[in-house]
Design an enzyme around this catalytic site. Structure first.
Site, PDB file in Angstrom:
ATOM      1  N   SER A   1       0.995  -1.094  -0.014  1.00  0.00           N
ATOM      2  CA  SER A   1       0.164   0.113  -0.044  1.00  0.00           C
ATOM      3  C   SER A   1       0.938   1.249   0.190  1.00  0.00           C
ATOM      4  CB  SER A   1      -0.765   0.230   1.252  1.00  0.00           C
ATOM      5  OG  SER A   1      -1.443   1.252   1.465  1.00  0.00           O
TER       6      SER A   1
ATOM      7  N   TYR B   1      -1.875  -1.502  10.553  1.00  0.00           N
ATOM      8  CA  TYR B   1      -1.914  -1.893   8.863  1.00  0.00           C
ATOM      9  C   TYR B   1      -0.492  -1.107   8.268  1.00  0.00           C
ATOM     10  CZ  TYR B   1      -3.795  -1.408   4.086  1.00  0.00           C
ATOM     11  OH  TYR B   1      -4.058  -1.433   2.873  1.00  0.00           O
TER      12      TYR B   1
HETATM   13  P1  NAI Z   1     -11.242  -6.805  -0.572  1.00  0.00           P
HETATM   14  O1  NAI Z   1     -11.716  -6.930   0.814  1.00  0.00           O
HETATM   15  O2  NAI Z   1     -12.090  -6.373  -1.844  1.00  0.00           O
HETATM   16  O3  NAI Z   1     -10.321  -8.078  -0.955  1.00  0.00           O
HETATM   17  C1  NAI Z   1      -9.299  -8.578   0.079  1.00  0.00           C
HETATM   18  C2  NAI Z   1      -9.771 -10.098   0.282  1.00  0.00           C
HETATM   19  O4  NAI Z   1      -8.612 -10.673   1.230  1.00  0.00           O
HETATM   20  C3  NAI Z   1     -11.163 -10.691   0.294  1.00  0.00           C
HETATM   21  O5  NAI Z   1     -11.647 -11.480  -0.529  1.00  0.00           O
HETATM   22  C4  NAI Z   1     -10.866 -11.610   1.572  1.00  0.00           C
HETATM   23  O6  NAI Z   1     -11.685 -12.221   1.689  1.00  0.00           O
HETATM   24  C5  NAI Z   1      -9.552 -11.862   1.681  1.00  0.00           C
HETATM   25  N1  NAI Z   1      -8.833 -12.469   2.724  1.00  0.00           N
HETATM   26  C6  NAI Z   1      -8.795 -11.530   4.116  1.00  0.00           C
HETATM   27  N2  NAI Z   1      -8.294 -12.313   4.995  1.00  0.00           N
HETATM   28  C7  NAI Z   1      -8.003 -13.256   4.375  1.00  0.00           C
HETATM   29  C8  NAI Z   1      -7.272 -14.536   5.149  1.00  0.00           C
HETATM   30  N3  NAI Z   1      -7.047 -14.640   6.340  1.00  0.00           N
HETATM   31  N4  NAI Z   1      -7.157 -15.561   4.345  1.00  0.00           N
HETATM   32  C9  NAI Z   1      -7.532 -15.730   3.034  1.00  0.00           C
HETATM   33  N5  NAI Z   1      -8.237 -14.598   2.414  1.00  0.00           N
HETATM   34  C10 NAI Z   1      -8.196 -13.517   3.190  1.00  0.00           C
HETATM   35  O7  NAI Z   1      -9.915  -5.754  -0.345  1.00  0.00           O
HETATM   36  P2  NAI Z   1      -8.699  -5.122  -1.358  1.00  0.00           P
HETATM   37  O8  NAI Z   1      -8.872  -3.559  -1.003  1.00  0.00           O
HETATM   38  O9  NAI Z   1      -9.108  -5.498  -2.724  1.00  0.00           O
HETATM   39  O10 NAI Z   1      -7.795  -5.848  -0.650  1.00  0.00           O
HETATM   40  C11 NAI Z   1      -6.623  -6.265  -1.373  1.00  0.00           C
HETATM   41  C12 NAI Z   1      -5.035  -5.824  -0.870  1.00  0.00           C
HETATM   42  O11 NAI Z   1      -5.121  -4.371  -1.369  1.00  0.00           O
HETATM   43  C13 NAI Z   1      -4.835  -5.871   0.526  1.00  0.00           C
HETATM   44  O12 NAI Z   1      -3.721  -6.320   0.974  1.00  0.00           O
HETATM   45  C14 NAI Z   1      -4.986  -4.147   0.905  1.00  0.00           C
HETATM   46  O13 NAI Z   1      -4.480  -4.061   2.190  1.00  0.00           O
HETATM   47  C15 NAI Z   1      -4.628  -3.555  -0.316  1.00  0.00           C
HETATM   48  N6  NAI Z   1      -4.893  -2.262  -0.397  1.00  0.00           N
HETATM   49  C16 NAI Z   1      -5.970  -1.682  -0.438  1.00  0.00           C
HETATM   50  C17 NAI Z   1      -6.440  -0.607  -0.756  1.00  0.00           C
HETATM   51  C18 NAI Z   1      -8.053   0.203  -0.989  1.00  0.00           C
HETATM   52  O14 NAI Z   1      -8.040   1.058  -1.158  1.00  0.00           O
HETATM   53  N7  NAI Z   1      -8.837  -0.845  -0.985  1.00  0.00           N
HETATM   54  C19 NAI Z   1      -5.318   0.456  -0.880  1.00  0.00           C
HETATM   55  C20 NAI Z   1      -4.022  -0.034  -0.746  1.00  0.00           C
HETATM   56  C21 NAI Z   1      -3.795  -1.508  -0.559  1.00  0.00           C
END
Ligand code: NAI
Length: 322
Positions: free
Chosen positions: A151, A164
């Protein structure tokens, strides 16, 4: 890594948001794709979306239900993908993540264990599980690459996002080590550092494990709705995956998916340079007091976003939920 067609990708968090965007794009690039996620309903939905987007054959998209913080489960998922696809992944993308916002000083052990557990420890699990397999199978023979979604938070320590931000900084540092470590084997590494993604991360509180429920933060339906609205204005996940793919093709370690990436990085490192001298700290302390307090509180008093859990009476007035 320049050629993707016919190769194997293993993408964590591939059932939603950024990970799903990556699964779509790399599937469309001709890869066989395994998506690993803890939510079965989201996995089922994602498989259909990936196939509809890429036109892949159903046997080239594999959904694996796994809690990535559980090493035995993660190893079993890696074994299963290898059994189905016949080889370890050429491309590992660790994108699964969770988040929660609140004052650093009210954080509980559980806030740290959950967020650092998914955002950092699970990434460590993936590297320990996959890197030896990838080196043995592909070292100096075929292209291979490890990637992670960190991130922009990796470059700062905000007062309302401590578990985080620290986990994301650690992911960046870890891939710097692995990037150098993989050079003798011809492998590459890339860390994606976006700001805001149009994803479902606002909903992660809903599947936070019961055993890690105690929190020091104010998380309510209102704060989730606030985040949902904020993320709806974020970057499209497939567009974001395009930035990652180009960085992988260019063997680039860090990708900030913005045209002014250099300026963004310079601003952060100039702050670190100031932190490292008495004169620099004096400059920082001389900033307007109100600005400093606002930066320290992080909370949006209107909706209680970033505030402390109700009932923590010792916290600064500006960090109490309104
Ligand atoms: P999202 O919630 O849409 O997708 C994240 C996925 O990770 C979910 O499907 C969830 O079920 C899965 N997950 C969570 N814990 C888990 C575990 N213990 N085992 C297996 N799967 C697990 O969220 P997003 O935003 O697409 O997140 C993806 C990455 O992007 C993350 O690492 C987040 O920190 C990063 N990120 C997100 C930003 C945002 O604005 N949404 C900005 C910068 C980075």
């Amino acid at each position: 890594m320049k050629n993707f067609a016919g190769k194997i990708a293993f993408i964590t968090g591939g059932a939603s948001g950024a990970g799903l965007g990556q699964a779509k794009l790399f599937s469309k690039s001709g890869m066989r794709v395994a998506i690993a996620d803890m939510r079965q309903d989201a996995l089922d939905n994602a498989v259909g979306e990936i196939i509809a987007y890429s036109g892949a054959k159903p046997e080239d998209v594999l959904a694996l239900k796994v809690d990535l913080t559980n090493r035995a489960e993660y190893i079993a998922a890696a074994d299963k993908a290898e059994e189905v696809f016949g080889a370890p992944p050429h491309l590992l993308i660790q994108t699964a993540g969770v988040n929660a916002f609140g004052p650093a000083e009210t954080s509980t052990f559980e806030d740290f264990d959950w967020i650092v557990g998914v955002c950092f420890n699970a990434v460590v699990n993936g590297l320990v599980i996959f890197v030896p397999r990838m080196v043995k199978a592909y070292g100096n023979k075929e292209e291979f690459h490890i990637a992670a979604t960190s991130s922009y938070a990796a470059f700062m320590g905000l007062p309302g996002n401590a578990p985080y931000d620290s986990a994301k900084a650690a992911v960046l540092n870890l891939h710097d080590s692995y990037y150098k470590a993989l050079v003798p084997y011809g492998g590459g590494a890339t860390v994606l550092c976006p700001q805001n993604i149009n994803s479902n991360i606002f909903a992660c509180q809903l599947y936070r494990p019961e055993s890690l429920a105690p929190t020091g933060y104010n998380t309510t339906e209102t704060t989730m709705a606030f985040l949902k609205n904020m993320h709806s204005q974020g970057m499209d996940p497939v567009e974001l995956a395009g930035w990652l793919k180009r960085a992988i093709e260019n063997d680039q370690l860090i990708v900030l998916p913005y045209d002014n990436a250099e300026e963004m990085l310079r601003g952060n490192y100039e702050r670190y340079i100031k932190y490292a001298s008495p004169e620099g700290m004096k400059q920082i302390r001389e900033q307007d007091e109100a600005e400093r307090l606002a930066a320290a509180s992080f909370a949006d008093p209107g909706v209680g976003f970033g505030a402390a859990r109700a009932g923590i009476d010792w916290v600064h007035e500006s960090k109490k939920p309104k």
